[in-house]
Design a protein around this motif. Structure first.
Motif, PDB file in Angstrom:
ATOM      1  N   LYS A 161      46.645   5.828  35.211  1.00 38.16           N
ATOM      2  CA  LYS A 161      47.997   5.270  35.292  1.00 38.16           C
ATOM      3  C   LYS A 161      48.286   4.173  36.461  1.00 38.16           C
ATOM      4  O   LYS A 161      49.202   3.312  36.349  1.00 38.16           O
ATOM      5  CB  LYS A 161      48.874   6.376  35.847  1.00 38.16           C
ATOM      6  N   GLU A 162      47.335   4.317  37.424  1.00 40.37           N
ATOM      7  CA  GLU A 162      47.580   3.172  38.565  1.00 40.37           C
ATOM      8  C   GLU A 162      46.764   1.822  38.183  1.00 40.37           C
ATOM      9  O   GLU A 162      47.296   0.803  38.611  1.00 40.37           O
ATOM     10  CB  GLU A 162      46.718   3.769  39.848  1.00 40.37           C
ATOM     11  N   LEU A 163      45.867   2.004  37.273  1.00 39.94           N
ATOM     12  CA  LEU A 163      45.233   0.815  36.691  1.00 39.94           C
ATOM     13  C   LEU A 163      45.779   0.038  35.523  1.00 39.94           C
ATOM     14  O   LEU A 163      45.683  -0.862  35.074  1.00 39.94           O
ATOM     15  CB  LEU A 163      43.694   0.911  36.625  1.00 39.94           C
ATOM     16  N   ALA A 164      46.832   0.967  34.902  1.00 39.70           N
ATOM     17  CA  ALA A 164      47.417   0.418  33.781  1.00 39.70           C
ATOM     18  C   ALA A 164      48.463  -0.655  33.916  1.00 39.70           C
ATOM     19  O   ALA A 164      49.037  -0.669  35.087  1.00 39.70           O
ATOM     20  CB  ALA A 164      48.161   1.630  33.049  1.00 39.70           C
ATOM     21  N   ARG A 165      48.616  -1.469  33.141  1.00 39.53           N
ATOM     22  CA  ARG A 165      49.636  -2.822  33.164  1.00 39.53           C
ATOM     23  C   ARG A 165      50.348  -2.825  31.774  1.00 39.53           C
ATOM     24  O   ARG A 165      49.949  -2.624  30.886  1.00 39.53           O
ATOM     25  CB  ARG A 165      48.961  -4.055  33.485  1.00 39.53           C
TER      26      ARG A 165
ATOM     27  N   GLY B 196      40.832  -3.401  39.043  1.00 34.15           N
ATOM     28  CA  GLY B 196      41.341  -3.070  40.520  1.00 34.15           C
ATOM     29  C   GLY B 196      41.113  -3.804  41.660  1.00 34.15           C
ATOM     30  O   GLY B 196      40.225  -4.778  41.476  1.00 34.15           O
ATOM     31  N   GLY B 197      41.526  -3.543  42.879  1.00 33.55           N
ATOM     32  CA  GLY B 197      41.119  -4.282  43.829  1.00 33.55           C
ATOM     33  C   GLY B 197      41.696  -5.865  43.731  1.00 33.55           C
ATOM     34  O   GLY B 197      42.520  -6.027  43.194  1.00 33.55           O
ATOM     35  N   ARG B 198      40.842  -6.919  43.613  1.00 32.73           N
ATOM     36  CA  ARG B 198      41.226  -8.139  43.629  1.00 32.73           C
ATOM     37  C   ARG B 198      41.352  -8.534  41.962  1.00 32.73           C
ATOM     38  O   ARG B 198      41.776  -9.740  41.909  1.00 32.73           O
ATOM     39  CB  ARG B 198      40.070  -9.165  44.389  1.00 32.73           C
ATOM     40  N   PHE B 199      40.847  -7.692  41.249  1.00 40.92           N
ATOM     41  CA  PHE B 199      40.779  -8.037  39.833  1.00 40.92           C
ATOM     42  C   PHE B 199      42.029  -7.585  39.356  1.00 40.92           C
ATOM     43  O   PHE B 199      41.980  -6.457  38.873  1.00 40.92           O
ATOM     44  CB  PHE B 199      39.604  -7.455  39.298  1.00 40.92           C
ATOM     45  N   ARG B 200      42.972  -8.351  39.071  1.00 43.62           N
ATOM     46  CA  ARG B 200      44.485  -7.757  38.798  1.00 43.62           C
ATOM     47  C   ARG B 200      44.589  -8.023  37.140  1.00 43.62           C
ATOM     48  O   ARG B 200      45.700  -7.977  36.821  1.00 43.62           O
ATOM     49  CB  ARG B 200      45.307  -8.543  39.787  1.00 43.62           C
ATOM     50  N   GLU B 201      43.733  -8.457  36.636  1.00 48.06           N
ATOM     51  CA  GLU B 201      43.953  -8.883  35.088  1.00 48.06           C
ATOM     52  C   GLU B 201      42.781  -8.198  34.147  1.00 48.06           C
ATOM     53  O   GLU B 201      41.786  -7.726  34.947  1.00 48.06           O
ATOM     54  CB  GLU B 201      43.847 -10.430  35.021  1.00 48.06           C
ATOM     55  N   ILE B 202      42.725  -8.522  32.989  1.00 51.66           N
ATOM     56  CA  ILE B 202      41.584  -7.846  32.103  1.00 51.66           C
ATOM     57  C   ILE B 202      40.327  -8.584  32.406  1.00 51.66           C
ATOM     58  O   ILE B 202      40.300  -9.814  32.261  1.00 51.66           O
ATOM     59  CB  ILE B 202      41.932  -8.132  30.670  1.00 51.66           C
ATOM     60  N   TYR B 203      39.254  -7.974  32.390  1.00 55.31           N
ATOM     61  CA  TYR B 203      38.019  -8.643  32.426  1.00 55.31           C
ATOM     62  C   TYR B 203      37.212  -8.133  31.092  1.00 55.31           C
ATOM     63  O   TYR B 203      37.438  -6.858  30.703  1.00 55.31           O
ATOM     64  CB  TYR B 203      37.084  -8.145  33.469  1.00 55.31           C
TER      65      TYR B 203
ATOM     66  N   GLN C 183      34.896  -3.741  46.303  1.00 51.76           N
ATOM     67  CA  GLN C 183      36.481  -3.654  45.798  1.00 51.76           C
ATOM     68  C   GLN C 183      36.568  -2.029  45.356  1.00 51.76           C
ATOM     69  O   GLN C 183      35.541  -1.527  45.009  1.00 51.76           O
ATOM     70  CB  GLN C 183      36.711  -4.461  44.571  1.00 51.76           C
ATOM     71  N   THR C 184      37.862  -1.550  45.228  1.00 51.05           N
ATOM     72  CA  THR C 184      38.279  -0.132  44.960  1.00 51.05           C
ATOM     73  C   THR C 184      38.865  -0.235  43.792  1.00 51.05           C
ATOM     74  O   THR C 184      39.541  -1.307  43.335  1.00 51.05           O
ATOM     75  CB  THR C 184      38.656   0.578  46.086  1.00 51.05           C
ATOM     76  N   GLY C 185      38.968   0.945  43.202  1.00 55.10           N
ATOM     77  CA  GLY C 185      39.747   1.055  41.853  1.00 55.10           C
ATOM     78  C   GLY C 185      39.054   2.261  40.827  1.00 55.10           C
ATOM     79  O   GLY C 185      39.642   3.548  41.104  1.00 55.10           O
ATOM     80  N   PHE C 186      37.794   2.112  40.403  1.00 55.36           N
ATOM     81  CA  PHE C 186      37.673   0.921  39.948  1.00 55.36           C
ATOM     82  C   PHE C 186      37.106   0.804  38.447  1.00 55.36           C
ATOM     83  O   PHE C 186      36.301   1.825  38.356  1.00 55.36           O
ATOM     84  CB  PHE C 186      36.443   0.218  40.525  1.00 55.36           C
ATOM     85  N   GLY C 187      37.772   0.185  37.390  1.00 57.47           N
ATOM     86  CA  GLY C 187      37.591   0.438  36.172  1.00 57.47           C
ATOM     87  C   GLY C 187      36.327   1.165  35.578  1.00 57.47           C
ATOM     88  O   GLY C 187      36.168   2.156  35.085  1.00 57.47           O
ATOM     89  N   TRP C 188      35.320   0.256  35.784  1.00 60.76           N
ATOM     90  CA  TRP C 188      34.061   0.560  35.069  1.00 60.76           C
ATOM     91  C   TRP C 188      33.454   1.749  35.696  1.00 60.76           C
ATOM     92  O   TRP C 188      32.829   2.570  34.947  1.00 60.76           O
ATOM     93  CB  TRP C 188      33.115  -0.599  34.759  1.00 60.76           C
TER      94      TRP C 188
END
Length: 496
Positions: free
Chosen positions: A90-94, A116-123, A472-477
């Motif tokens: 939920k936190e990482l969903a846009r 997450g972190g500095r990565f604010r877009e799809i990779y 960076q934290t988050g973190f998708g993968w």
């Protein structure tokens, strides 16, 4: 294909000055900023700006809305790791951003997830490994949104950019779209037809220039070796510093004895690899010696083999053509990317006409896509157990350069590729051991910090380091791979 100007195109000398003077701590901040007024008006006033860092800093603050990092709060005390991963989606969903008419963001028409972190877009390649967790946790809408967004990008640009920013349009990332489609499963004939067409278009983008390529020559991302074998490499049409790492690239080029344009293109190609940066691409273990475009990477060619096999399996009128392409690539990989002396797959040095003998985690990609023989897999397992298996998971390389895709760091996608690859060749015990060690590293670090990180030090089971920016934290993968391992192997108690 649609081409959109990057921040360097729009802001030129302003961007160079902001980045080279390190007005902002992270070079990605400025290129992700939103202008508060028309670009032409900003540049007109910049031309009259007094010299000095303070004036420049104030000018940036007055004229741009600066983004913030996606920094999640640490987990509550005693919150189980697996439960925390479920909450992070939920936190990482846009939400969809259909306009994206200011700044560098590219439009995304579907709900999706960011790292997450500095990565604010799809990779690009991040998204497959993130999807592993989304699918595990029943987040089908989000997973579908990611694939639909990737499909849109291919239809619009001919490829999936590195990320959904204008400054990433010149490069892609490891091509895993076909694996995302397979992971999502059958969603109807219309979706399947559209995604198959996107796979073919992506393949054509990677293979552009191959048709009339003479032996011993290259064009963009394709290389024809002296014996006629066709392989791929990473490449970028631009030969300028990366917008988001402008200062770092200028400094790297200045430390090299090569033409700056050559260094810039190799840095960009290294960024396209996803392994930015690694001793895989270096001549002498220092970044100024980078020579990515002179290397045919084993993992890139493995993933393209997988793409060709996926298209061939569709059974449409072009299936036979792609089956032939896959067979030709399979033969080329066996001849040029297998290190018989070491017993593992390697990258190929195009300029020197020889295999690059270093063992890296990229050696597992041919196993993942079924391009290895059983003998290849057996020999690779011996080498991995002997050299790449660390206390906290799979080592990325055996070289410590200070770059983040080198020792002592381990990365979630490389753990999953290794585990899935070994399982495909009945090396289940080794696969399970890699997964167990990785989950231990993530869980131990989570217990201390309440956070999940982009990378880890697999020698000491703690947060990874090195590279151009802070961990960076988050973190998708990390979330996706760790969830997949926990659920596949039952590595944490049921409550976790």
């Amino acid at each position: 294909m649609i081409s959109s100007p990057s921040p360097a195109d729009l802001y030129g000398p302003l961007l160079a000055k902001v980045q080279e003077r390190a007005i902002l701590a992270d070079g990605k901040t400025f290129v992700d900023a939103l202008p508060k007024r028309m670009v032409a008006d900003i540049m007109r006033d910049f031309a009259r700006l007094p010299s000095g860092d303070e004036a420049l800093r104030a000018f940036v603050a007055d004229n741009f809305d600066l983004p913030t990092a996606i920094c999640g709060k640490p987990a509550a005390a005693a919150e189980p790791l697996r439960d925390h991963i479920r909450l992070l989606w939920k936190e990482l969903a846009r939400a969809p951003d259909r306009q994206a008419d200011r700044g560098s963001a590219l439009p995304v028409k579907h709900r999706h997830v960011v790292p997450g972190g500095r990565f604010r877009e799809i990779y690009y390649w991040d998204s497959f490994f993130t999807m592993l967790g989304l699918v595990r946790d029943g987040e089908t809408e989000l997973a579908t949104g990611v694939v639909d967004a990737m499909t849109d990008l291919i239809e619009t640009h001919g490829h999936v950019p590195n990320g959904t920013r204008t400054y990433y349009l010149g490069r892609s990332q490891p091509p895993l779209y076909h694996m995302m489609v397979e992971l999502l499963g059958d969603q109807g004939s219309d979706a399947a037809a559209r995604r198959l067409a996107a796979m073919k278009r992506e393949h054509a983008w990677w293979m552009a220039g191959a048709q009339n390529l003479e032996p011993g020559s290259s064009a963009a991302r394709v290389v024809r070796l002296a014996d006629g074998a066709l392989l791929n490499r990473y490449w970028d049409p631009r030969d300028t510093p990366r917008d988001e790492s402008w200062r770092e690239d200028v400094e790297t080029a200045a430390s090299s004895d090569r033409k700056p344009e050559e260094v810039y293109r190799d840095l960009r190609a290294g960024a396209e690899s996803g392994w930015d940066f690694s001793s895989r691409w270096l001549g002498d273990a220092t970044l100024p010696s980078i020579r990515t475009t002179a290397i045919a990477p084993v993992d890139l060619n493995a993933f393209l083999f997988g793409l060709e096999i996926a298209i061939a399996a569709s059974g449409d009128e072009e299936a036979g053509d792609f089956s032939r392409l896959a067979a030709e690539r399979h033969d080329a990989m066996a001849r040029h990317l297998w290190n018989a002396a070491g017993g593992y797959f390697c990258d190929y040095d195009i300029e020197r006409g020889a295999v690059r003998p270093a063992l890296t985690a990229a050696a597992l990609a041919p196993l993942l896509v079924g391009a290895a023989t059983q003998a290849h897999a057996d020999h690779t397992a011996i080498a991995v157990k002997r050299e790449l298996l660390a206390p906290g998971g799979l080592r990325t390389t055996l070289v410590a350069t200070g770059e983040q895709w080198d020792s002592p760091n381990g990365w979630a996608p490389l753990q999953w590729i290794a585990v899935a690859g070994f399982r495909g060749y009945r090396h289940d015990r080794l696969a399970g051991e890699i997964a167990r060690r990785w989950v231990h590293t993530v869980a131990a670090t989570f217990a201390r910090t309440g956070l999940l990180f982009e990378k880890y030090d697999v020698e000491t089971a703690t947060i990874g380091g090195g590279g151009e920016y802070a961990p960076q934290t988050g973190f998708g993968w990390t979330n996706g791979v760790t969830a997949d391992f926990i659920d596949s192997y039952g590595l944490l108690p049921p409550t976790e």
